[in-house]
Scaffold this motif. Structure first.
Motif, PDB file in Angstrom:
ATOM      1  N   VAL A  90       0.846  -1.437   0.224  1.00 41.55           N
ATOM      2  CA  VAL A  90       0.029   0.213   0.168  1.00 41.55           C
ATOM      3  C   VAL A  90       1.019   1.562  -0.197  1.00 41.55           C
ATOM      4  O   VAL A  90       0.186   1.849  -0.392  1.00 41.55           O
ATOM      5  CB  VAL A  90      -1.409  -0.010   1.177  1.00 41.55           C
ATOM      6  N   LYS A  91       1.982   1.002   0.723  1.00 41.64           N
ATOM      7  CA  LYS A  91       2.760   2.539   0.816  1.00 41.64           C
ATOM      8  C   LYS A  91       3.409   2.829  -0.353  1.00 41.64           C
ATOM      9  O   LYS A  91       3.676   3.698  -1.017  1.00 41.64           O
ATOM     10  CB  LYS A  91       4.401   2.233   2.046  1.00 41.64           C
ATOM     11  N   GLN A  92       3.699   1.620  -1.468  1.00 46.85           N
ATOM     12  CA  GLN A  92       4.301   1.476  -2.391  1.00 46.85           C
ATOM     13  C   GLN A  92       3.442   1.941  -3.447  1.00 46.85           C
ATOM     14  O   GLN A  92       4.014   3.021  -4.155  1.00 46.85           O
ATOM     15  CB  GLN A  92       5.041   0.282  -2.703  1.00 46.85           C
ATOM     16  N   ALA A  93       1.944   1.826  -3.593  1.00 47.00           N
ATOM     17  CA  ALA A  93       0.980   1.891  -4.468  1.00 47.00           C
ATOM     18  C   ALA A  93       0.614   3.475  -4.006  1.00 47.00           C
ATOM     19  O   ALA A  93       0.528   4.175  -4.997  1.00 47.00           O
ATOM     20  CB  ALA A  93      -0.082   0.671  -4.510  1.00 47.00           C
ATOM     21  N   ARG A  94       0.532   3.912  -2.925  1.00 47.36           N
ATOM     22  CA  ARG A  94       0.389   5.512  -2.320  1.00 47.36           C
ATOM     23  C   ARG A  94       1.254   6.309  -3.004  1.00 47.36           C
ATOM     24  O   ARG A  94       1.055   7.090  -3.780  1.00 47.36           O
ATOM     25  CB  ARG A  94      -0.279   5.739  -1.108  1.00 47.36           C
ATOM     26  N   ALA A  95       2.542   5.796  -2.961  1.00 43.60           N
ATOM     27  CA  ALA A  95       3.676   6.809  -3.321  1.00 43.60           C
ATOM     28  C   ALA A  95       3.844   6.540  -5.551  1.00 43.60           C
ATOM     29  O   ALA A  95       3.420   7.455  -6.155  1.00 43.60           O
ATOM     30  CB  ALA A  95       5.117   6.249  -3.081  1.00 43.60           C
ATOM     31  N   ASP A  96       3.177   5.378  -5.622  1.00 39.67           N
ATOM     32  CA  ASP A  96       3.320   5.211  -7.259  1.00 39.67           C
ATOM     33  C   ASP A  96       1.891   5.562  -8.635  1.00 39.67           C
ATOM     34  O   ASP A  96       2.603   5.927  -9.288  1.00 39.67           O
ATOM     35  CB  ASP A  96       3.374   3.438  -7.855  1.00 39.67           C
ATOM     36  N   LEU A  97       0.818   5.563  -7.222  1.00 40.31           N
ATOM     37  CA  LEU A  97       0.226   6.007  -7.812  1.00 40.31           C
ATOM     38  C   LEU A  97      -0.931   7.307  -7.757  1.00 40.31           C
ATOM     39  O   LEU A  97      -2.134   7.715  -7.522  1.00 40.31           O
ATOM     40  CB  LEU A  97      -1.357   4.869  -7.888  1.00 40.31           C
ATOM     41  N   LYS A  98       0.283   8.230  -7.036  1.00 41.18           N
ATOM     42  CA  LYS A  98      -0.071   9.394  -6.334  1.00 41.18           C
ATOM     43  C   LYS A  98      -0.814  10.891  -7.602  1.00 41.18           C
ATOM     44  O   LYS A  98      -0.189  10.567  -8.589  1.00 41.18           O
ATOM     45  CB  LYS A  98       1.042  10.524  -5.884  1.00 41.18           C
ATOM     46  N   GLY A  99      -2.012  10.992  -7.678  1.00 39.25           N
ATOM     47  CA  GLY A  99      -2.742  11.785  -8.366  1.00 39.25           C
ATOM     48  C   GLY A  99      -4.098  11.038  -9.334  1.00 39.25           C
ATOM     49  O   GLY A  99      -4.327  11.874 -10.282  1.00 39.25           O
ATOM     50  N   THR A 100      -3.751   9.903  -9.058  1.00 40.41           N
ATOM     51  CA  THR A 100      -4.482   8.943 -10.229  1.00 40.41           C
ATOM     52  C   THR A 100      -5.230   8.294  -9.116  1.00 40.41           C
ATOM     53  O   THR A 100      -6.465   7.951  -9.807  1.00 40.41           O
ATOM     54  CB  THR A 100      -3.434   7.384 -10.873  1.00 40.41           C
ATOM     55  N   LEU A 101      -4.824   7.335  -8.192  1.00 37.34           N
ATOM     56  CA  LEU A 101      -6.278   6.516  -6.944  1.00 37.34           C
ATOM     57  C   LEU A 101      -5.267   6.641  -5.738  1.00 37.34           C
ATOM     58  O   LEU A 101      -4.600   6.594  -5.741  1.00 37.34           O
ATOM     59  CB  LEU A 101      -5.413   4.649  -8.328  1.00 37.34           C
ATOM     60  N   VAL A 102      -6.521   7.048  -5.703  1.00 34.22           N
ATOM     61  CA  VAL A 102      -6.530   7.183  -3.637  1.00 34.22           C
ATOM     62  C   VAL A 102      -6.304   5.979  -3.425  1.00 34.22           C
ATOM     63  O   VAL A 102      -8.080   5.087  -3.821  1.00 34.22           O
ATOM     64  CB  VAL A 102      -7.617   8.347  -3.390  1.00 34.22           C
ATOM     65  N   ILE A 103      -5.863   6.283  -2.315  1.00 39.47           N
ATOM     66  CA  ILE A 103      -5.721   4.122  -1.354  1.00 39.47           C
ATOM     67  C   ILE A 103      -6.330   4.874  -0.165  1.00 39.47           C
ATOM     68  O   ILE A 103      -5.354   4.742   0.716  1.00 39.47           O
ATOM     69  CB  ILE A 103      -4.881   3.203  -1.693  1.00 39.47           C
ATOM     70  N   ASP A 104      -7.523   4.384   0.227  1.00 38.50           N
ATOM     71  CA  ASP A 104      -7.875   4.117   1.261  1.00 38.50           C
ATOM     72  C   ASP A 104      -7.370   2.700   2.400  1.00 38.50           C
ATOM     73  O   ASP A 104      -7.506   2.012   1.289  1.00 38.50           O
ATOM     74  CB  ASP A 104      -9.386   4.029   1.695  1.00 38.50           C
ATOM     75  N   TYR A 105      -6.873   2.699   3.798  1.00 35.88           N
ATOM     76  CA  TYR A 105      -6.540   1.222   3.879  1.00 35.88           C
ATOM     77  C   TYR A 105      -6.669   1.196   5.798  1.00 35.88           C
ATOM     78  O   TYR A 105      -7.097   1.716   5.872  1.00 35.88           O
ATOM     79  CB  TYR A 105      -4.854   1.682   3.985  1.00 35.88           C
TER      80      TYR A 105
END
Ligand code: FES
Length: 369
Positions: free
Chosen positions: A209-224
């Motif tokens: 989740v941490k990695q995806a939040r960095a990679d997808l910033k501005g594209t997909l919001v990730i609630d965890y």
């Protein structure tokens, strides 16, 4: 007491559901269909919600599409000035119904995901063909242009599918994904040994989740929602009891959270008898755990007491047997060590079978694990 109105209301239109998910958080005793609020009463409740300042209405169940009057209810909620979010498995939605929901102003859809392929999804949901149907519904949602949140519920059996769930959210055009590690309330308590993630899985999910939040910033919001049995600090459940949201159960009982009926000494008001305003501000159940006056030690003298409000009252009830105790997830709870040991034991029980959520009169799913 509070001076602040609720921001959000969860309307559980029905407890009926075609799926049989073993992590269902609805109570052991489901509201019967003949006890459900009728169309006109729900419409009045939505008007009352708008009057007292509720902004967002989350329409849920069970499966809300099981209600024949769903479109009429969404239209009424929009008329009451509420932002409407439909929380659904997709089963029971046709293209025609989705277009009608669009026409009456439905603002947002939250689609649940039981797995990222048919084998996993159908076996967890206990519904053959459910995954294929859901993918069809996701296609219509995209075509119509509804803002979409994908809600992936993860546990020991499907946590390895998290990377694919993130890809699927992008493919579906979702703006947001909720990565929700299963929380153990209601029926889900029966399946702690079959579903509890291992500590390694929980750590790996944190990392992904941490990695995806960095990679997808501005594209997909990730609630965890992390695996809280493996955490050292409790979640601020419901944003704090009686601070931001309320739930209306299918039979009209108004609850401070979806699992509040598991706290046996609480009694709940019903929208059939009282205005939502009175229930929110003066209802005994809402005032039982509002603020911090009710807290025992170690919460009472803790610096975090107004940040996490002592964690989840229903979890304290379920695990410790005292809804006023510190959530045992908290490292300061005297029960924390025992909970972690229990979580570890559950997570290594490879013999545990899934106990599907079945309603009276509903057969156990035939889908083999
Ligand atoms: Fe009831 Fe957390 S689910 S307070």
């Amino acid at each position: 007491m509070t001076d602040n109105p609720p921001i959000a209301m969860l309307a559980e239109l029905t407890h009926r559901c075609p799926l049989a998910c073993p992590y269902c958080s609805n109570p052991l005793e489901l509201a019967r269909q003949d006890s459900e609020l009728d169309t006109e009463t729900w419409k009045r409740v939505f008007r009352e919600a708008g009057e007292i300042g509720v902004l967002q209405l989350h329409i849920s169940g069970g499966e809300p599409a099981s209600r024949r009057d769903l479109i009429e209810l969404v239209a009424a909620a929009r008329e009451a000035g509420l932002y409407t979010n439909l929380i659904t498995s997709g089963i029971g939605l046709t293209e025609k119904r989705l277009r009608a929901l669009d026409d009456c102003g439905l603002d947002h859809i939250q689609l649940s995901l039981q797995g990222t392929d048919a084998e996993m999804a159908d076996s967890i949901g206990g519904y053959r063909g459910g995954f294929a149907r859901k993918m069809q519904v996701a296609g219509w949602i995209r075509e119509i242009g509804f803002p979409l949140t994908l809600n992936a519920v993860l546990h020991r059996r499907n946590l390895h599918q998290l990377p694919r769930a993130l890809e699927m959210a992008l493919e579906m055009g979702a703006r947001r994904i909720e990565v929700a590690t299963v929380q153990f309330h209601g029926w889900a308590m029966k399946n702690r040994d079959a579903l509890m993630p291992t500590q390694e899985q929980a750590r790996e999910a944190d990392r992904i989740v941490k990695q995806a939040r960095a990679d997808l910033k501005g594209t997909l919001v990730i609630d965890y929602v992390p695996a809280d049995y493996h955490s050292d600090f409790p979640k601020r459940c419901m944003g704090g009891w009686g601070t931001t949201g309320l739930n209306v159960a299918p039979d009209g009982e108004v609850l401070p959270c979806h699992a509040a009926q598991t706290i046996p000494h609480l009694s709940f008001d019903n929208v059939r008898d009282r205005h939502l305003r009175d229930i929110w501000y003066d209802g005994a159940a809402f005032n039982a755990y509002r603020g911090a006056d009710w807290m025992q030690e170690p919460c009472q003298s803790c610096d975090n007491k107004l940040k996490d409000f002592g964690g989840c009252r229903c979890q304290a009830m379920a695990v410790v047997g005292d809804a006023g105790a510190t959530d045992p997830v908290c490292i300061k709870s005297p029960h924390h060590g025992a909970l972690q040991a229990e979580a570890d034991a559950f997570s290594h029980n490879d013999e545990a079978d899934l106990i599907y959520r079945t309603a009276p009169g509903k057969p156990v799913p035939e889908i083999a694990e």
